[in-house]
Design a protein around this motif. Structure first.
Motif, PDB file in Angstrom:
ATOM      1  N   VAL A 144      -4.158 -17.177  18.491  1.00 22.92           N
ATOM      2  CA  VAL A 144      -4.764 -17.520  17.203  1.00 22.92           C
ATOM      3  C   VAL A 144      -4.053 -18.742  16.632  1.00 22.92           C
ATOM      4  CG1 VAL A 144      -5.186 -16.697  14.856  1.00 22.92           C
ATOM      5  CG2 VAL A 144      -5.393 -15.125  16.781  1.00 22.92           C
ATOM      6  N   SER A 145      -4.815 -19.631  16.026  1.00 18.37           N
ATOM      7  CA  SER A 145      -4.228 -20.836  15.435  1.00 18.37           C
ATOM      8  C   SER A 145      -3.638 -20.532  14.059  1.00 18.37           C
ATOM      9  CB  SER A 145      -5.293 -21.927  15.292  1.00 18.37           C
ATOM     10  OG  SER A 145      -6.252 -21.556  14.307  1.00 18.37           O
ATOM     11  N   GLU A 146      -2.708 -21.368  13.640  1.00 15.62           N
ATOM     12  CA  GLU A 146      -2.146 -21.222  12.301  1.00 15.62           C
ATOM     13  C   GLU A 146      -3.219 -21.487  11.247  1.00 15.62           C
ATOM     14  OE1 GLU A 146       1.601 -23.156  11.609  1.00 15.62           O
ATOM     15  OE2 GLU A 146       2.219 -22.930  13.703  1.00 15.62           O
ATOM     16  N   GLU A 147      -4.178 -22.342  11.568  1.00 17.05           N
ATOM     17  CA  GLU A 147      -5.273 -22.612  10.631  1.00 17.05           C
ATOM     18  C   GLU A 147      -6.073 -21.340  10.361  1.00 17.05           C
ATOM     19  OE1 GLU A 147      -4.499 -24.471  13.242  1.00 17.05           O
ATOM     20  OE2 GLU A 147      -3.746 -26.247  12.174  1.00 17.05           O
ATOM     21  N   HIS A 148      -6.283 -20.545  11.405  1.00 20.54           N
ATOM     22  CA  HIS A 148      -6.991 -19.274  11.212  1.00 20.54           C
ATOM     23  C   HIS A 148      -6.205 -18.357  10.282  1.00 20.54           C
ATOM     24  CE1 HIS A 148      -9.320 -15.650  12.092  1.00 20.54           C
ATOM     25  NE2 HIS A 148      -8.165 -15.030  12.282  1.00 20.54           N
ATOM     26  N   MET A 149      -4.877 -18.363  10.422  1.00 24.47           N
ATOM     27  CA  MET A 149      -4.062 -17.493   9.589  1.00 24.47           C
ATOM     28  C   MET A 149      -4.155 -17.878   8.119  1.00 24.47           C
ATOM     29  SD  MET A 149      -3.135 -15.383  11.786  1.00 24.47           S
ATOM     30  CE  MET A 149      -2.281 -14.352  10.608  1.00 24.47           C
ATOM     31  N   PHE A 150      -4.306 -19.164   7.831  1.00 26.57           N
ATOM     32  CA  PHE A 150      -4.483 -19.579   6.440  1.00 26.57           C
ATOM     33  C   PHE A 150      -5.762 -18.975   5.864  1.00 26.57           C
ATOM     34  CE2 PHE A 150      -1.768 -23.359   7.655  1.00 26.57           C
ATOM     35  CZ  PHE A 150      -0.676 -22.935   6.912  1.00 26.57           C
ATOM     36  N   GLN A 151      -6.794 -18.857   6.690  1.00 25.83           N
ATOM     37  CA  GLN A 151      -8.025 -18.207   6.242  1.00 25.83           C
ATOM     38  C   GLN A 151      -7.788 -16.722   5.987  1.00 25.83           C
ATOM     39  OE1 GLN A 151     -11.475 -19.094   8.727  1.00 25.83           O
ATOM     40  NE2 GLN A 151     -10.497 -20.974   9.441  1.00 25.83           N
ATOM     41  N   VAL A 152      -6.997 -16.094   6.853  1.00 27.46           N
ATOM     42  CA  VAL A 152      -6.690 -14.671   6.690  1.00 27.46           C
ATOM     43  C   VAL A 152      -5.969 -14.428   5.369  1.00 27.46           C
ATOM     44  CG1 VAL A 152      -5.355 -12.742   7.639  1.00 27.46           C
ATOM     45  CG2 VAL A 152      -6.610 -14.261   9.176  1.00 27.46           C
ATOM     46  N   PHE A 153      -5.060 -15.335   5.005  1.00 26.54           N
ATOM     47  CA  PHE A 153      -4.294 -15.173   3.775  1.00 26.54           C
ATOM     48  C   PHE A 153      -5.179 -15.230   2.528  1.00 26.54           C
ATOM     49  CE2 PHE A 153      -0.565 -17.281   6.167  1.00 26.54           C
ATOM     50  CZ  PHE A 153      -0.186 -16.053   6.690  1.00 26.54           C
ATOM     51  N   ASN A 154      -6.358 -15.819   2.655  1.00 27.24           N
ATOM     52  CA  ASN A 154      -7.227 -16.005   1.496  1.00 27.24           C
ATOM     53  C   ASN A 154      -8.484 -15.147   1.521  1.00 27.24           C
ATOM     54  OD1 ASN A 154      -5.722 -18.145   0.153  1.00 27.24           O
ATOM     55  ND2 ASN A 154      -6.304 -19.437   1.880  1.00 27.24           N
ATOM     56  N   ASN A 155      -8.663 -14.383   2.594  1.00 31.40           N
ATOM     57  CA  ASN A 155      -9.900 -13.620   2.751  1.00 31.40           C
ATOM     58  C   ASN A 155      -9.559 -12.192   3.152  1.00 31.40           C
ATOM     59  OD1 ASN A 155     -12.381 -12.516   3.438  1.00 31.40           O
ATOM     60  ND2 ASN A 155     -13.128 -14.388   4.422  1.00 31.40           N
ATOM     61  N   ALA A 156      -9.714 -11.268   2.217  1.00 26.34           N
ATOM     62  CA  ALA A 156      -9.323  -9.880   2.469  1.00 26.34           C
ATOM     63  C   ALA A 156     -10.105  -9.259   3.618  1.00 26.34           C
ATOM     64  CB  ALA A 156      -9.511  -9.049   1.200  1.00 26.34           C
ATOM     65  N   SER A 157     -11.314  -9.741   3.875  1.00 28.08           N
ATOM     66  CA  SER A 157     -12.134  -9.158   4.941  1.00 28.08           C
ATOM     67  C   SER A 157     -11.587  -9.477   6.328  1.00 28.08           C
ATOM     68  CB  SER A 157     -13.582  -9.657   4.831  1.00 28.08           C
ATOM     69  OG  SER A 157     -13.663 -11.045   5.095  1.00 28.08           O
ATOM     70  N   LEU A 158     -10.696 -10.472   6.438  1.00 23.98           N
ATOM     71  CA  LEU A 158     -10.121 -10.855   7.727  1.00 23.98           C
ATOM     72  C   LEU A 158      -8.793 -10.148   8.009  1.00 23.98           C
ATOM     73  CD1 LEU A 158     -10.779 -14.723   7.712  1.00 23.98           C
ATOM     74  CD2 LEU A 158     -12.062 -12.961   8.944  1.00 23.98           C
ATOM     75  N   ALA A 159      -8.316  -9.339   7.073  1.00 23.24           N
ATOM     76  CA  ALA A 159      -7.030  -8.656   7.248  1.00 23.24           C
ATOM     77  C   ALA A 159      -7.079  -7.725   8.452  1.00 23.24           C
ATOM     78  CB  ALA A 159      -6.675  -7.872   5.991  1.00 23.24           C
ATOM     79  N   ASP A 160      -6.039  -7.776   9.273  1.00 22.91           N
ATOM     80  CA  ASP A 160      -5.974  -6.939  10.471  1.00 22.91           C
ATOM     81  C   ASP A 160      -4.564  -7.042  11.041  1.00 22.91           C
ATOM     82  OD1 ASP A 160      -6.697  -5.281  12.580  1.00 22.91           O
ATOM     83  OD2 ASP A 160      -8.568  -6.350  12.969  1.00 22.91           O
ATOM     84  N   HIS A 161      -4.315  -6.309  12.129  1.00 15.91           N
ATOM     85  CA  HIS A 161      -3.032  -6.402  12.815  1.00 15.91           C
ATOM     86  C   HIS A 161      -3.001  -7.658  13.694  1.00 15.91           C
ATOM     87  CE1 HIS A 161      -2.474  -2.190  11.663  1.00 15.91           C
ATOM     88  NE2 HIS A 161      -1.212  -2.329  12.005  1.00 15.91           N
ATOM     89  N   VAL A 180       0.883  -1.166   0.000  1.00 12.31           N
ATOM     90  CA  VAL A 180       0.000   0.000   0.000  1.00 12.31           C
ATOM     91  C   VAL A 180       0.921   1.216   0.000  1.00 12.31           C
ATOM     92  CG1 VAL A 180      -1.950   1.138   1.112  1.00 12.31           C
ATOM     93  CG2 VAL A 180      -1.641  -1.330   1.378  1.00 12.31           C
ATOM     94  N   TYR A 181       1.292   1.676  -1.185  1.00 19.79           N
ATOM     95  CA  TYR A 181       2.317   2.715  -1.299  1.00 19.79           C
ATOM     96  C   TYR A 181       1.732   4.096  -1.020  1.00 19.79           C
ATOM     97  CZ  TYR A 181       6.145   5.516  -2.997  1.00 19.79           C
ATOM     98  OH  TYR A 181       7.166   6.422  -3.065  1.00 19.79           O
ATOM     99  N   ASN A 182       2.421   4.868  -0.175  1.00 21.50           N
ATOM    100  CA  ASN A 182       3.599   4.514   0.598  1.00 21.50           C
ATOM    101  C   ASN A 182       3.266   4.350   2.081  1.00 21.50           C
ATOM    102  OD1 ASN A 182       3.177   7.173   1.466  1.00 21.50           O
ATOM    103  ND2 ASN A 182       5.292   7.779   1.200  1.00 21.50           N
ATOM    104  N   ALA A 183       2.008   3.990   2.361  1.00 25.13           N
ATOM    105  CA  ALA A 183       1.549   3.911   3.751  1.00 25.13           C
ATOM    106  C   ALA A 183       2.187   2.754   4.513  1.00 25.13           C
ATOM    107  CB  ALA A 183       0.029   3.785   3.793  1.00 25.13           C
ATOM    108  N   HIS A 184       2.096   1.545   3.952  1.00 18.75           N
ATOM    109  CA  HIS A 184       2.585   0.368   4.668  1.00 18.75           C
ATOM    110  C   HIS A 184       2.493  -0.849   3.754  1.00 18.75           C
ATOM    111  CE1 HIS A 184      -1.835   0.520   5.635  1.00 18.75           C
ATOM    112  NE2 HIS A 184      -1.738  -0.700   5.147  1.00 18.75           N
ATOM    113  N   ARG A 185       2.878  -1.983   4.290  1.00 15.18           N
ATOM    114  CA  ARG A 185       2.694  -3.261   3.606  1.00 15.18           C
ATOM    115  C   ARG A 185       1.680  -4.102   4.373  1.00 15.18           C
ATOM    116  NH1 ARG A 185       8.219  -2.327   3.574  1.00 15.18           N
ATOM    117  NH2 ARG A 185       9.264  -2.296   1.537  1.00 15.18           N
ATOM    118  N   ILE A 186       0.999  -4.980   3.654  1.00 14.16           N
ATOM    119  CA  ILE A 186       0.180  -6.024   4.266  1.00 14.16           C
ATOM    120  C   ILE A 186       0.869  -7.351   3.961  1.00 14.16           C
ATOM    121  CG2 ILE A 186      -2.078  -7.157   4.318  1.00 14.16           C
ATOM    122  CD1 ILE A 186      -3.296  -4.513   3.347  1.00 14.16           C
ATOM    123  N   TYR A 187       1.067  -8.158   4.990  1.00 16.06           N
ATOM    124  CA  TYR A 187       1.874  -9.366   4.846  1.00 16.06           C
ATOM    125  C   TYR A 187       0.998 -10.597   4.671  1.00 16.06           C
ATOM    126  CZ  TYR A 187       5.773  -6.451   6.097  1.00 16.06           C
ATOM    127  OH  TYR A 187       6.718  -5.456   6.098  1.00 16.06           O
ATOM    128  N   GLY A 188       1.243 -11.311   3.575  1.00 14.45           N
ATOM    129  CA  GLY A 188       0.539 -12.545   3.285  1.00 14.45           C
ATOM    130  C   GLY A 188       1.474 -13.738   3.323  1.00 14.45           C
TER     131      GLY A 188
END
Length: 258
Positions: A232-249, A201-209
């Motif tokens: 949080v489980s690693e399984e939840h993180m796999f969902q985050v990587f595939n679902n933009a609505s779950l993106a967060d800190h 997100v130039y030049n604000a920050h990056r989102i890590y996938g």
């Protein structure tokens, strides 16, 4: 030898000097997006410090002690940004027992992270920032970030020029390499940044996938993932990587290996 190479490469990048006027358009898009394996969005800021005259803020002992009193009653009552991310810092440093240890907070507009660490028993906390602070609490001190080229303000911003740092497509990865060099073996790193689908997100920050996150964790062992005060489980993180609505800190507790 590897440590020498890491700092030599950073020194070569730093020769370009501070970025007083970040370019409005993303430079070298292929390098920043990993040859289009990362998305590219636009959200531009220029938060470079042109002058530090009269910019000092004061964190007095009375002020810090008052915040510690608030936390002693309820950690969630402390005024702070990024509500969930902030509580994750409190929960993680409490779980991993930082009592009697010394550490550093990199990038701090308000001392909520410092106070959470002190509340959880830290012996001493150093704040590292681009903006100067006068700190009078005996368990805290300040280092000016411009005097410390080895440490960046916030890793997700590194290399984007927003805060005056040199433009560098892998500035964040360089910072992780330097932190790895500076940490003692089995030392802990509490790392928090936006996680979702890989995006610059130039030049604000990056989102890590799933792609860049793996690059950031080289040389570290993942111990726990926190969202707010919850693990949080690693399984939840796999969902985050595939679902933009779950993106967060999210906050990652990492242990240095190697």
């Amino acid at each position: 030898m590897r440590k020498f190479q890491i700092f030599l490469e950073w020194q070569n990048i730093a020769k370009n000097g501070l970025t007083l006027n970040p370019p409005k358009d993303l430079p070298n898009p292929d390098a920043f997006t990993l040859n289009n394996f990362s998305r590219s969005w636009y959200w531009f800021f220029n938060d470079t410090i042109q002058s530090d005259k009269g910019s000092e803020r004061t964190w007095s002992k009375i002020y810090i002690d008052a915040l510690l009193t608030i936390v002693s009653f309820n950690a969630s009552h402390l005024k702070r940004p990024y509500v969930n991310e902030s509580l994750a810092v409190y929960a993680a440093t409490k779980m991993y027992n930082i009592k009697g240890q010394e550490g550093a907070i990199v990038g701090s507009q308000a001392p909520w992270a410092e106070v959470y660490c002190l509340a959880n028993g830290a012996k001493h906390v150093t704040t590292i920032e681009y903006q100067k602070y006068i700190i009078t609490h005996p368990q805290m001190d300040f280092l000016y970030a411009h005097d410390l080229p080895l440490i960046s303000k916030n890793i997700e911003h590194s290399g984007l020029g927003r805060y005056g740092d040199p433009i560098d497509p892998i500035g964040d990865i360089r910072e992780m390499n330097k932190i790895h060099c500076l940490l003692k073996n089995k030392g802990l790193l509490f790392l928090s940044f936006p996680v979702g689908i890989d995006t610059v997100v130039y030049n604000a920050h990056r989102i890590y996938g799933r792609i860049r996150l793996a690059m950031m964790f080289e040389g570290f062992k993942l111990l726990k993932i926190f969202y707010s005060q919850n693990i949080v489980s690693e399984e939840h993180m796999f969902q985050v990587f595939n679902n933009a609505s779950l993106a967060d800190h999210y906050l990652f507790v990492l242990e240095k290996i190697g």
